[in-house]
Scaffold this motif. Structure first.
Motif, PDB file in Angstrom:
ATOM      1  N   ALA A   8       0.859  -1.193   0.000  1.00 28.19           N
ATOM      2  CA  ALA A   8       0.000   0.000   0.000  1.00 28.19           C
ATOM      3  C   ALA A   8       0.890   1.237   0.000  1.00 28.19           C
ATOM      4  N   SER A   9       1.430   1.575  -1.164  1.00 26.58           N
ATOM      5  CA  SER A   9       2.387   2.683  -1.265  1.00 26.58           C
ATOM      6  C   SER A   9       2.501   3.148  -2.699  1.00 26.58           C
ATOM      7  N   ALA A  10       2.682   4.463  -2.859  1.00 26.62           N
ATOM      8  CA  ALA A  10       2.892   5.006  -4.200  1.00 26.62           C
ATOM      9  C   ALA A  10       4.384   5.119  -4.502  1.00 26.62           C
ATOM     10  N   SER A  11       5.205   4.759  -3.511  1.00 18.75           N
ATOM     11  CA  SER A  11       6.634   5.040  -3.616  1.00 18.75           C
ATOM     12  C   SER A  11       7.383   4.033  -4.494  1.00 18.75           C
ATOM     13  N   ARG A  13      10.514   3.748  -4.582  1.00 15.60           N
ATOM     14  CA  ARG A  13      11.640   3.237  -3.793  1.00 15.60           C
ATOM     15  C   ARG A  13      11.212   2.043  -2.958  1.00 15.60           C
ATOM     16  N   ARG A  14       9.998   2.136  -2.382  1.00 16.18           N
ATOM     17  CA  ARG A  14       9.523   1.001  -1.576  1.00 16.18           C
ATOM     18  C   ARG A  14       9.291  -0.218  -2.467  1.00 16.18           C
ATOM     19  N   LYS A  15       8.814   0.045  -3.682  1.00 15.71           N
ATOM     20  CA  LYS A  15       8.593  -1.053  -4.630  1.00 15.71           C
ATOM     21  C   LYS A  15       9.916  -1.769  -4.915  1.00 15.71           C
ATOM     22  N   LEU A  52      -1.990   2.787   9.653  1.00 17.31           N
ATOM     23  CA  LEU A  52      -3.141   3.384   8.958  1.00 17.31           C
ATOM     24  C   LEU A  52      -3.117   3.035   7.469  1.00 17.31           C
ATOM     25  N   LYS A  53      -1.931   3.131   6.846  1.00 15.00           N
ATOM     26  CA  LYS A  53      -1.821   2.816   5.410  1.00 15.00           C
ATOM     27  C   LYS A  53      -2.173   1.351   5.153  1.00 15.00           C
ATOM     28  N   ALA A  54      -1.638   0.456   5.985  1.00 10.73           N
ATOM     29  CA  ALA A  54      -1.927  -0.974   5.793  1.00 10.73           C
ATOM     30  C   ALA A  54      -3.415  -1.263   6.022  1.00 10.73           C
ATOM     31  N   GLY A  82       8.309  16.329   7.652  1.00  6.98           N
ATOM     32  CA  GLY A  82       7.754  15.613   6.506  1.00  6.98           C
ATOM     33  C   GLY A  82       8.432  16.086   5.225  1.00  6.98           C
ATOM     34  N   LYS A  83       7.697  16.013   4.125  1.00  6.72           N
ATOM     35  CA  LYS A  83       8.237  16.492   2.848  1.00  6.72           C
ATOM     36  C   LYS A  83       8.236  18.021   2.854  1.00  6.72           C
ATOM     37  N   PRO A  84       9.216  18.674   2.198  1.00  2.00           N
ATOM     38  CA  PRO A  84       9.278  20.143   2.238  1.00  2.00           C
ATOM     39  C   PRO A  84       8.065  20.794   1.574  1.00  2.00           C
TER      40      PRO A  84
END
Ligand code: TTP
Length: 189
Positions: A8-11, A13-15, A52-54, A82-84
């Motif tokens: 459950a990720s759009a990343s 890098r995680r993929k 929460l994401k899972a 977080g992200k800038p």
């Protein structure tokens, strides 16, 4: 590992990192509210978001396989970054990280309709002192925009890191060793 799961990720890098574990998976993104509760400690915050994401994935109907969610925050002076938001925010963050050690906290959670398990990995990262010119050039490289804490250790930001203690993979977005342990623990029920 023969297990099939959901990520459950759009990343991207995680993929990439999950592929390194040899787990069969399909990826989808969840739209979770990522705001921090008032007075919520960074370690609680990052673990809550991973769960929460899972669990959002399970709630969306991905119930035939375990769902893995993860979250990363950069923490300095007990504050989660977080992200800038924009260049000004990014510059303030880099000046804060310059010449100091911060923590990168990555939590991983695995859920199905019966259980959720999670873990938290904390890595110390030390930055060399950064000049204004380095900070400005880094912003214009386009790399910081989608990264927690405004840098990517795996990219141009890697040159700022004088020392790391902990999991390099957790800093990039998914700790390999701990994720495999968690998955095995989850599958044992
Ligand atoms: C500190 C650091 C962060 N990051 C990345 C990891 C994460 O992808 C991102 C942190 O944002 P996250 O909100 O944890 O993740 P995401 O929005 O990219 O993906 P999703 O929520 O869909 O899973 O920053 C790096 O790639 N390198 C680094 O060195």
């Amino acid at each position: 590992m023969q297990t099939a799961i959901y990520l459950a990720s759009a990343s991207p890098r995680r993929k990439e990192l999950l592929s390194q574990l040899g787990v069969e998976f399909s990826q989808f993104s969840v739209d979770a509210d990522e705001s921090q509760f008032p007075n919520e400690a960074p370690r609680d915050y990052v673990e809550r978001l991973a769960r929460l994401k899972a669990q959002s994935g399970v709630a969306m109907g991905y119930t035939d396989r375990p769902v893995l969610g993860s979250d990363t925050v950069v923490v300095i002076d007990d504050t989660a970054l977080g992200k800038p938001l924009d260049q000004t925010d990014f510059t303030a963050t880099m000046k804060r990280l310059s010449g100091r050690t911060h923590q990168v906290m990555t939590a991983v959670a695995i859920a199905d309709s019966e259980q959720v398990k999670s873990c938290l990995v904390i890595t110390d990262v030390t930055f060399k002192p950064l000049s204004d010119a380095e900070i400005d050039a880094y912003w214009h490289s386009g790399e910081p925009q989608d990264k927690a804490g405004g840098y990517g250790i795996q990219g141009l930001g890697g040159r700022f890191v004088s020392h790391i203690s902990g999991s390099y993979f957790a800093v990039v977005g998914l700790p390999l060793y701990e994720t495999e342990l968690l998955l095995n623990e989850f599958l044992r029920g």
